[in-house]
Each structure stands twice: as C-alpha cells, then as structure tokens.
Design an enzyme around this catalytic site. Structure first.
Site, PDB file in Angstrom:
ATOM      1  N   CYS A 173       5.052   6.335  -5.695  1.00  0.00           N
ATOM      2  CA  CYS A 173       5.491   5.118  -4.989  1.00  0.00           C
ATOM      3  C   CYS A 173       6.087   4.101  -5.969  1.00  0.00           C
ATOM      4  O   CYS A 173       7.113   3.493  -5.697  1.00  0.00           O
ATOM      5  CB  CYS A 173       4.332   4.420  -4.285  1.00  0.00           C
ATOM      6  SG  CYS A 173       3.218   5.474  -3.389  1.00  0.00           S
ATOM      7  N   ASP A 174       5.406   3.882  -7.071  1.00  0.00           N
ATOM      8  CA  ASP A 174       5.712   2.724  -7.906  1.00  0.00           C
ATOM      9  C   ASP A 174       6.286   3.039  -9.289  1.00  0.00           C
ATOM     10  O   ASP A 174       6.718   2.126  -9.995  1.00  0.00           O
ATOM     11  CB  ASP A 174       4.432   1.883  -8.099  1.00  0.00           C
ATOM     12  CG  ASP A 174       3.910   1.359  -6.768  1.00  0.00           C
ATOM     13  OD1 ASP A 174       4.731   1.095  -5.887  1.00  0.00           O
ATOM     14  OD2 ASP A 174       2.687   1.234  -6.607  1.00  0.00           O
ATOM     15  N   CYS A 181      -0.460   4.970  -7.226  1.00  0.00           N
ATOM     16  CA  CYS A 181       0.530   5.929  -6.721  1.00  0.00           C
ATOM     17  C   CYS A 181       1.785   5.918  -7.583  1.00  0.00           C
ATOM     18  O   CYS A 181       2.647   5.037  -7.442  1.00  0.00           O
ATOM     19  CB  CYS A 181       0.872   5.597  -5.271  1.00  0.00           C
ATOM     20  SG  CYS A 181       2.101   6.727  -4.568  1.00  0.00           S
TER      21      CYS A 181
END
Ligand code: NDP
Length: 307
Positions: A137-138, A134
């Site tokens: 997300c990261d 992701c």
C-alpha cells in the site's frame, strides 16, 4: 424480532462489495460495519493499485464510495459491532453491541484482519506518518529513501524485497538470529544487495519529528542500543484474523483464518459464507477482498434459491 435474508458483518471492501451484489440480487442485505467502518484501508493514505483509478484514490474515499454505491443499490448499512453469534441453526442469531438481536437466513462474515503492531506509543504516534503495516500500500511513497521492516517471516521477507525494488536501503529488524521465513524467501533476501538484516534486535522507539518518522532506536541482545535513520517503518510481524466470535461454529485454520470451500466463499456451516481478509492469509489486497465479497454474495443468492 428482525429476520433478514442476508446479513453482512464487516465494512471493508469485502463487506461493501458483498452488499452491492446482494442488493442487486434482491436480498435486501443488512450490513453492520463494526468498530472500524471502511476497514483497514481507511488507515492507509493513497491506494494506487486498485484498478479503475488512474491517479490513485485515498483509502477513505474508496471506502466511502463503495459504501455509497451499496446504499444507492438498497443496502441497509448500520453502525454496530457483533458481540455474540449463535450459528447452531438457521436463522442464525447475531447480537449487536450486546443488546440488539438480529436473525439471518444467510450470513456473510467479512470482519477482516488486524495487523499486529509492537505496542509502542511512538509507533501509534507516527501511524500514517511513516509507520505502516502494508508495504504494497505505502511502499511507493518511500522511493529512493531508507526504510525498515520489522519481522523475519515470509511477509517481512516479501515486503523487504518489494521495498528493496523501490527504496535506496531496507533494514530488516529481526528479533532472533534466524529468519522464520521459507528457504526460498530467505534466498531472495540474501540475494538482494540493498537489504541489510539487523539480527537479534528489538525496537525500543520509533523516532520522528513534526513531519513523521526519522528513524528507530534498537536494542541488540548484547545490550547495545543504537539508532538507524529511516523514513519509513514497516511492521510485518503477522496479522490476526478477526474470527474469534465465529470460530466456535465455523472451521478455522491454526492461525484462526476461516476455512472456505475451494473457490467458493462457503464455510462448513451451510448458509454461512466468509469473504476478505478473515479467510485470506495470503493476498490481503483490497481488490482480492472485494472479489471474495462478490463470490460470497453470489453464493448466498444461490443458497437461498435452493431452499
Ligand atoms: P509469521 O508469524 O510467519 O512471522 C512473523 C515474524 O514476525 C516472525 O519472524 C516473528 O519472529 C516476528 N515477530 C512476531 N512478533 C514480533 C515482535 N513483537 N517483535 C519482533 N518480531 C516479531 O507471519 P507472516 O505474516 O510472515 O506469515 C503468516 C503466514 O503467511 C505464514 O504461514 C507464512 O508462511 C504465510 N505467508 C506466505 C507467503 C508466501 O508464500 N508468499 C507470503 C506471506 C506470508 P519469530 O520468528 O522470532 O517468532
């Protein structure tokens, strides 16, 4: 025989949010969390794009807090995974862990989706230590660093262009000599200077040390094996919606995502609703999953009132 007004399957942001709303609507929801309580968010580190947390929040803590909120409001959250479903008539019959039967007046399916991985042992070893599925997300943790994105579809192109805005360099590891992505996404990749596509390449190994990922070993179709140095290794080779147990009853699209009716959470089976990633091939964010959980609970409440 246990019969409940509202049964929620899935313990991610969609399931817990549905539980919060269903509890407040006096539906006394029962939630089965499945094999990964907290869902996909528990596999990421900090979540910085979930509104309400100025300094971000860990995925685990966000999920623990959502769960605690649902419990405080009266949700009955249980451990267990669905192994069988019969949605041919109401109340719907659901079997948990192969033995316990529970009947439900309404059912909210919030079983999520699972990111596909390549299946390399080194990929598992460095999951959360540089290996991620992701970018939204990261990606932030790799600012000004080098990263690789595996895949050649729309997700890979989207994630690569997103990462290119943060990172010094983005390699796309593509197994064929063409991208599967739409022309518009391909154009964006071509117009992004710091993306380099490594064509005809498969990953043999994710390389790392005690601190995490340091690179990847690739095999090109012509037989050449070479290493690239990267700090982050992102998978974007597709997701798999966890809908198998229900797809005999509810309509799914060709990828297996449950089809919902317009802006509602209604499936084609009256009294069965779907929320979160299991019905969302596009956005797959914690906030969109939570919002669809809210919709599902409101739809279930309305449905029960009309009976
Ligand atoms: P796709 O299935 O479209 O693409 C997967 C990509 O990963 C392909 O390039 C595929 O290669 C590659 N791949 C699959 N398995 C492996 C493997 N084992 N090793 C290496 N590469 C592999 O998935 P997406 O997640 O990209 O997209 C899913 C759906 O969502 C699509 O319909 C897409 O259009 C849509 N989508 C739309 C967006 C938008 O409109 N903004 C954004 C994101 C997704 P190969 O081509 O060789 O099979």
């Amino acid at each position: 025989m246990e019969t409940v007004k509202c049964l929620i399957i899935g313990g991610g942001p969609a399931g817990y949010t549905a539980a919060i709303y269903a509890s407040r609507a006096d539906l006394s929801p029962v939630v089965y969390e499945g094999i990964q309580p907290g869902g996909q968010l528990t596999t990421t580190t900090d979540i910085e794009n979930y509104p309400g947390f100025e300094n971000g929040i860990s995925g685990q803590l966000l999920m623990d807090t959502m769960k605690a909120q649902a419990v405080r409001l009266g949700a009955d959250i249980r451990t267990g995974a669905v192994t069988e479903a019969d949605l041919s008539k109401r109340p719907f019959k659901i079997v948990i862990d192969g033995s316990k039967e529970i009947f439900a007046e309404t059912l909210i399916i919030a079983t999520g989706a699972t990111a596909k991985y390549l299946g390399l042992p080194s990929e598992i070893k460095y999951r959360g230590l540089g290996v991620s599925a992701c970018a939204t997300c990261d990606g932030f943790f790799y600012r000004k660093k080098k990263v690789a994105v595996v895949g050649g579809g729309d997700t890979a192109c989207e994630e690569a262009t997103y990462l290119a805005g943060l990172c010094k360099k983005v390699y796309m590891i593509v197994r064929r000599d063409v991208l599967r992505a739409s022309e518009a996404m391909q154009e964006r990749v071509r117009n992004t200077e710091n993306i380099e596509i490594l064509w005809n390449c498969n990953t043999q190994e994710v390389l790392g040390d005690e601190y995490g990922v340091t690179g990847a070993r690739l095999l090109r179709k012509d037989g050449e094996v070479f290493d690239i140095a990267v700090d982050g290794f992102f998978l974007a080779i597709g997701h798999h919606p966890n809908s198998e147990l229900f797809s005999q009853w509810v309509a799914v699209d060709k990828e297996g995502y449950i089809v919902t009716d317009g802006k509602t959470a209604k499936t084609n089976v009256e009294g069965v609703f779907a929320a979160g990633d299991v019905q969302d091939p596009l956005y797959r964010q914690a906030i969109t999953a939570a919002a669809s959980g809210c919709r599902a609970a409101l739809d279930a409440e309305k449905f029960l009132k009309m009976q």
